[in-house]
Design a protein around this motif. Structure first.
Motif, mmCIF file in Angstrom:
data_model
loop_
_atom_site.group_PDB
_atom_site.id
_atom_site.type_symbol
_atom_site.label_atom_id
_atom_site.label_comp_id
_atom_site.label_asym_id
_atom_site.label_seq_id
_atom_site.Cartn_x
_atom_site.Cartn_y
_atom_site.Cartn_z
ATOM 1 N N SER A 39 -9.729 -12.769 15.638
ATOM 2 C CA SER A 39 -8.553 -12.170 15.907
ATOM 3 C C SER A 39 -8.475 -10.853 15.269
ATOM 4 N N LEU A 40 -7.526 -9.942 15.871
ATOM 5 C CA LEU A 40 -7.386 -8.747 15.355
ATOM 6 C C LEU A 40 -6.643 -8.568 14.083
ATOM 7 N N PRO A 41 -6.921 -7.803 13.193
ATOM 8 C CA PRO A 41 -7.786 -6.691 13.296
ATOM 9 C C PRO A 41 -9.249 -7.430 12.827
ATOM 10 N N SER A 42 -10.114 -6.835 13.519
ATOM 11 C CA SER A 42 -11.742 -7.510 13.052
ATOM 12 C C SER A 42 -12.570 -6.299 13.678
ATOM 13 N N GLY A 43 -13.789 -6.974 14.059
ATOM 14 C CA GLY A 43 -14.749 -5.819 15.003
ATOM 15 C C GLY A 43 -14.633 -6.144 16.246
ATOM 16 N N PHE A 44 -15.190 -4.989 16.853
ATOM 17 C CA PHE A 44 -15.267 -4.988 18.210
ATOM 18 C C PHE A 44 -16.231 -4.172 18.976
ATOM 19 N N MET A 45 -16.583 -4.335 20.255
ATOM 20 C CA MET A 45 -17.534 -3.710 21.037
ATOM 21 C C MET A 45 -16.579 -3.324 22.350
ATOM 22 N N GLN A 46 -16.855 -2.106 22.696
ATOM 23 C CA GLN A 46 -15.706 -1.595 23.872
ATOM 24 C C GLN A 46 -16.562 -0.640 24.731
ATOM 25 N N TRP A 47 -16.562 -1.003 26.106
ATOM 26 C CA TRP A 47 -16.971 -0.266 26.968
ATOM 27 C C TRP A 47 -16.331 -0.363 28.357
ATOM 28 N N ARG A 48 -16.407 0.903 29.253
ATOM 29 C CA ARG A 48 -16.118 0.777 30.648
ATOM 30 C C ARG A 48 -17.254 0.163 31.466
ATOM 31 N N PRO A 49 -16.833 -0.485 32.555
ATOM 32 C CA PRO A 49 -17.400 -1.166 33.517
ATOM 33 C C PRO A 49 -18.180 -0.325 34.341
ATOM 34 N N VAL A 50 -19.143 0.892 33.807
ATOM 35 C CA VAL A 50 -19.655 1.836 34.636
ATOM 36 C C VAL A 50 -20.587 2.485 34.055
ATOM 37 N N ALA A 51 -21.852 2.657 34.749
ATOM 38 C CA ALA A 51 -22.928 3.447 34.377
ATOM 39 C C ALA A 51 -23.088 4.571 35.351
ATOM 40 N N PHE A 52 -24.350 5.414 35.068
ATOM 41 C CA PHE A 52 -24.364 6.736 35.913
ATOM 42 C C PHE A 52 -25.776 6.889 36.255
ATOM 43 N N SER A 53 -25.850 7.469 37.604
ATOM 44 C CA SER A 53 -27.368 7.500 37.926
ATOM 45 C C SER A 53 -27.839 8.932 38.087
#
Length: 383
Positions: A260-274
């Motif tokens: 539960s927050l506050p804790s650690g997190f990993m965050q990303w947008r579901p997109v990559a680039f070519s």
């Protein structure tokens, strides 16, 4: 009145939460080498605030991995015992002292690089998306000396590697790179997906460049393992927005939360680039599988994770797949780039852009103005 209340609620939900951390930190990057073998080293990022310290320990001993440790003192230190760390029983070879100051700790391990051919499938969500090729174990890669890429000015360094055994020559003129960057204050990079970072975060950019694919339209993927939260796996949340100012056509933000927050997190947008200059025309979907529990012996072992946490741990894993059978893909320029944030506290949240707020204000305010004008017109007509 209801329109005004709705507008105010949008403004409040769009505003970023206060982080239970520091607005600015004194950040340092240091390469810690084994004096018996200088090619074996760790990258230690230390971010010191007024009342706390964040320690990120990145390593390519075994598969690429990172430890994230948050303490409640600005004087905590990292201790490395190389004779233990490089032994078959590395438990205790890496510590953050004093131990009682540790408020949060976890780890990520990047274990395998997947490849599959999407030529014969029309279902972008298929699992697997097409013919699968034998994966590359990242524990069997050779990595360049991190010291050569260390850049204190930008607070960044790059681990660049290729398989030790490459019988097909796929990596003959290519490489897999993990570029790590720390931050002393809030901001966002110039290149998409332009994730909002704070002094409580560190960014990882994964680049696959110049590798010869084994299929005509190969999709690549990355397996990621982490420590479970007790008997359970960390949770993954999807946040959606009506605003795509910083990542055109991407209205979603994914985050993995340890507890539960506050804790650690990993965050990303579901997109990559070519393409290196990432943009709408080179955007590829990034699909994440659900987390699943797995046994440690089924994963390539990370010495730094074993050294810090010991051998008795619950692991969870998931995979990220970059691209689809149609649209932009790695095959365009033999290039793939994906970014994520790692940090502690409440994950950064983008506020709505002024353009979107203006549109919302007009959309909600126009009916009220029309009613007001109508009322005034009726009053004047009666007079």
């Amino acid at each position: 009145m209801r329109s005004l209340v709705l507008l105010l609620s949008l403004l409040l939900t769009a505003a970023p939460f206060d982080l239970l951390g520091e607005e600015t930190r004194q950040v340092s990057l240091k390469v810690i080498s084994d004096w018996l073998d200088p090619l074996q080293n760790l990258l230690h990022i230390q971010a010191v605030g007024a009342t706390s310290t964040l320690h990120y320990v990145w390593s390519c001993l075994g598969p690429p991995a990172v430890l994230l440790v948050a303490t409640n003192t600005p004087t905590s230190t990292l201790s490395v015992n190389w004779s233990l760390l490089t032994s078959s029983e590395p438990d205790g070879g890496l510590m953050v002292l004093p131990k009682e100051s540790i408020q949060f700790s976890s780890a990520l391990v990047f274990t395998r690089l997947f490849e599959s051919d999407s030529t014969n499938t029309s279902d972008a969500a298929a699992k697997p998306p097409g013919k699968s090729y034998p994966p590359w174990s990242l524990a069997d890669f050779s990595w360049d000396n991190i010291t050569d890429s260390l850049d204190p000015a930008s607070l960044s360094a790059t681990f660049r590697g290729h398989p030790i055994h490459d019988p097909t020559g796929a990596f003959a003129s290519g490489s897999l790179a993990f570029r790590v960057q720390a931050f002393s204050r809030s901001g966002r990079p110039a290149q998409p997906p332009r994730l909002l970072h704070t002094a409580d975060t560190c960014q990882l950019e994964v680049d696959l460049v110049g590798v010869s694919p084994r299929g005509n339209r190969s999709l690549f993927g990355l397996e990621v393992a982490t420590l479970g939260h007790g008997p359970d796996c960390p949770s993954v949340q999807e946040q959606r927005s009506i605003d795509d100012e910083y990542a055109p056509a991407v209205f979603q933000l994914d985050q993995l939360l340890w507890g539960s927050l506050p804790s650690g997190f990993m965050q990303w947008r579901p997109v990559a680039f070519s393409q290196k200059q990432g943009g709408r025309e080179s955007a590829m979907p990034c699909q994440a599988s659900p987390l699943y529990p797995t046994l440690a012996y089924l994963l390539p072992q990370s010495p730094i994770v074993r050294a810090f946490f010991g051998s008795q741990n619950n692991f969870c894993a998931f995979s990220l797949t970059f691209g689809a059978s149609t649209g932009p893909g790695y095959w365009d320029q033999h290039y793939l780039s994906w970014s994520m944030l790692l940090g502690v506290g409440t994950p950064p949240v983008d506020a709505l852009s002024s353009l979107v707020l203006g549109i919302v204000a007009v959309a909600l305010g126009a009916p009220a103005l029309m009613l007001l004008a109508g009322g005034v017109f009726l009053l004047l007509g009666r007079k």
